[in-house]
Design a protein around this motif. Structure first.
Motif, PDB file in Angstrom:
ATOM      1  N   ILE A  97      15.683  43.770  -4.042  1.00 30.94           N
ATOM      2  CA  ILE A  97      14.414  43.026  -4.625  1.00 30.94           C
ATOM      3  C   ILE A  97      13.494  42.731  -3.479  1.00 30.94           C
ATOM      4  O   ILE A  97      13.872  42.188  -2.698  1.00 30.94           O
ATOM      5  N   ALA A  98      12.349  43.098  -3.799  1.00 33.34           N
ATOM      6  CA  ALA A  98      11.401  43.101  -2.588  1.00 33.34           C
ATOM      7  C   ALA A  98       9.937  42.751  -3.252  1.00 33.34           C
ATOM      8  O   ALA A  98       9.650  43.152  -4.437  1.00 33.34           O
ATOM      9  N   GLY A  99       9.122  41.850  -2.743  1.00 33.16           N
ATOM     10  CA  GLY A  99       7.915  41.548  -3.225  1.00 33.16           C
ATOM     11  C   GLY A  99       6.984  42.332  -2.945  1.00 33.16           C
ATOM     12  O   GLY A  99       5.940  42.080  -3.783  1.00 33.16           O
ATOM     13  N   GLU A 100       6.767  43.211  -2.189  1.00 32.61           N
ATOM     14  CA  GLU A 100       5.851  44.092  -1.945  1.00 32.61           C
ATOM     15  C   GLU A 100       6.560  45.836  -1.947  1.00 32.61           C
ATOM     16  O   GLU A 100       5.750  46.451  -2.595  1.00 32.61           O
ATOM     17  N   SER A 101       7.276  46.087  -1.236  1.00 26.83           N
ATOM     18  CA  SER A 101       7.743  47.418  -1.339  1.00 26.83           C
ATOM     19  C   SER A 101       9.257  47.818  -1.132  1.00 26.83           C
ATOM     20  O   SER A 101       9.789  46.984  -0.307  1.00 26.83           O
ATOM     21  N   ILE A 102       9.867  48.784  -1.259  1.00 24.96           N
ATOM     22  CA  ILE A 102      11.330  49.384  -1.255  1.00 24.96           C
ATOM     23  C   ILE A 102      10.857  50.619  -0.785  1.00 24.96           C
ATOM     24  O   ILE A 102      10.469  51.504  -1.450  1.00 24.96           O
ATOM     25  N   GLN A 103      11.390  51.119   0.370  1.00 28.55           N
ATOM     26  CA  GLN A 103      11.230  52.396   0.982  1.00 28.55           C
ATOM     27  C   GLN A 103      12.551  52.994   1.449  1.00 28.55           C
ATOM     28  O   GLN A 103      13.108  52.432   2.254  1.00 28.55           O
ATOM     29  N   ILE A 104      12.807  54.111   0.776  1.00 25.86           N
ATOM     30  CA  ILE A 104      14.091  55.048   1.390  1.00 25.86           C
ATOM     31  C   ILE A 104      13.607  55.964   2.136  1.00 25.86           C
ATOM     32  O   ILE A 104      12.962  57.106   1.652  1.00 25.86           O
ATOM     33  N   GLY A 105      13.651  55.894   3.406  1.00 25.37           N
ATOM     34  CA  GLY A 105      13.173  56.980   4.345  1.00 25.37           C
ATOM     35  C   GLY A 105      13.955  58.406   4.029  1.00 25.37           C
ATOM     36  O   GLY A 105      14.994  58.346   3.466  1.00 25.37           O
ATOM     37  N   PRO A 106      13.248  59.478   4.825  1.00 23.05           N
ATOM     38  CA  PRO A 106      14.086  60.691   4.687  1.00 23.05           C
ATOM     39  C   PRO A 106      15.487  60.673   5.246  1.00 23.05           C
ATOM     40  O   PRO A 106      16.077  61.536   4.580  1.00 23.05           O
ATOM     41  N   THR A 107      15.651  59.735   6.002  1.00 27.39           N
ATOM     42  CA  THR A 107      17.349  59.662   6.282  1.00 27.39           C
ATOM     43  C   THR A 107      18.161  58.766   5.673  1.00 27.39           C
ATOM     44  O   THR A 107      19.415  58.646   5.849  1.00 27.39           O
ATOM     45  N   GLY A 108      17.331  57.918   4.752  1.00 32.06           N
ATOM     46  CA  GLY A 108      18.046  56.939   4.007  1.00 32.06           C
ATOM     47  C   GLY A 108      18.618  57.551   2.955  1.00 32.06           C
ATOM     48  O   GLY A 108      18.490  58.391   2.305  1.00 32.06           O
ATOM     49  N   ARG A 109      19.842  56.697   2.648  1.00 29.05           N
ATOM     50  CA  ARG A 109      20.668  57.058   1.560  1.00 29.05           C
ATOM     51  C   ARG A 109      21.373  55.847   0.816  1.00 29.05           C
ATOM     52  O   ARG A 109      21.860  54.722   1.666  1.00 29.05           O
ATOM     53  N   VAL A 110      21.110  55.678  -0.545  1.00 27.48           N
ATOM     54  CA  VAL A 110      21.678  54.255  -1.035  1.00 27.48           C
ATOM     55  C   VAL A 110      22.675  54.939  -2.064  1.00 27.48           C
ATOM     56  O   VAL A 110      22.328  55.732  -3.023  1.00 27.48           O
ATOM     57  N   VAL A 111      24.085  54.585  -2.036  1.00 28.01           N
ATOM     58  CA  VAL A 111      25.229  55.105  -2.948  1.00 28.01           C
ATOM     59  C   VAL A 111      25.956  54.221  -3.703  1.00 28.01           C
ATOM     60  O   VAL A 111      26.306  53.200  -2.933  1.00 28.01           O
ATOM     61  N   GLY A 112      26.063  53.999  -5.054  1.00 32.09           N
ATOM     62  CA  GLY A 112      26.902  53.110  -5.555  1.00 32.09           C
ATOM     63  C   GLY A 112      28.500  53.211  -5.450  1.00 32.09           C
ATOM     64  O   GLY A 112      28.778  54.267  -4.870  1.00 32.09           O
ATOM     65  N   GLY A 113      29.265  52.342  -5.506  1.00 29.85           N
ATOM     66  CA  GLY A 113      30.664  52.296  -5.406  1.00 29.85           C
ATOM     67  C   GLY A 113      31.200  53.174  -6.321  1.00 29.85           C
ATOM     68  O   GLY A 113      30.681  53.370  -7.408  1.00 29.85           O
ATOM     69  N   VAL A 114      32.464  53.454  -6.074  1.00 34.05           N
ATOM     70  CA  VAL A 114      33.222  54.318  -6.800  1.00 34.05           C
ATOM     71  C   VAL A 114      34.210  53.450  -7.747  1.00 34.05           C
ATOM     72  O   VAL A 114      35.000  52.537  -7.252  1.00 34.05           O
TER      73      VAL A 114
END
Length: 232
Positions: A97-114
């Motif tokens: 949660i962010a008040g202004e922005s969330i940025q996932i860059g070109p090398t960024g990765r967000v992965v949920g757990g298994v």
């Protein structure tokens, strides 16, 4: 901008609220919720959010590294200690949660757990239990910029005669979503579902229970509603 190890952050957060500041997270585990001005996960860092932890920033969250949720162990529990249907199998969600922005860059990765796989839980007490659900991902900010990849967690395999767990879904809350082409896998990807468990065999080798397979992929949701500007 200050740099802290995730271990240090977790320790500080359990003692007292963290003062307003910008944080750069190095590789490690986060065991509690963090609330600061801005958060960055740089290229090369791998951060794991444990159950109950979340990342909250009054300004920005930037991810150029790897953020993943907790995966649930697939080892069978001790039936003397817990009832089969009370066993925790679903992977916890990732919450940013962010008040202004969330940025996932070109090398960024967000992965949920298994989610937990139950295919090796051979006791009949586990028969027909559904595999653990993959971890969901929840992102909330006025602007969410995704130039990397956001992937729901994979569902676990079912026990004997049980369905596979659903893949994790992606939930976005805010007023603007931007996606780029920084990587071949850029975008929102629902998690794959787990495989159904095999039926048991009896004397003549026929399956006692018809195996059921649920390979439902997680869904990506976008709700065009004002994001939470307060991270309290």
């Amino acid at each position: 901008m200050k740099t802290y190890s995730t271990t240090a952050i977790a320790l500080i957060a359990t003692i007292a609220p963290i003062a307003a500041q910008d944080l750069v997270l190095s590789s490690g585990e986060i065991s509690t919720s963090i609330q600061v001005d801005s958060i960055m996960i740089p290229l090369g860092a791998e951060v794991v959010l444990l159950k109950g932890a979340s990342l909250r920033a009054s300004e920005r969250i930037t991810i150029d590294g790897y953020l993943r949720g907790t995966s649930i162990a697939s080892s069978a529990p001790d039936l003397d200690q817990v009832h089969p249907r009370d066993v925790e199998t679903d992977a916890p969600a990732i919450e940013l949660i962010a008040g202004e922005s969330i940025q996932i860059g070109p090398t960024g990765r967000v992965v949920g757990g298994v989610g937990a796989s139950l295919d090796q839980w051979d006791s009949r007490s586990f028969d027909k239990l559904i595999g653990g659900q993959g971890g969901d991902i929840f992102l909330s900010a006025p602007v969410v910029w995704i130039d990397g990849a956001v992937e729901g967690g994979q569902g676990g395999d079912g026990a004997r005669g049980g369905s596979g767990g659903s893949g994790g879904s992606i939930w976005l809350e805010g007023e603007g979503l931007k996606t780029g082409l920084g990587t071949a896998n850029a975008g929102l990807i629902g998690g794959p579902g787990g495989q159904g468990g095999l039926g048991r065999q009896f004397g003549d080798g026929r399956p006692r229970d018809r195996p059921r397979t649920l390979t439902r992929r997680g869904r990506s949701w976008w709700r065009c509603t004002p994001a939470r500007t307060s991270v309290a």
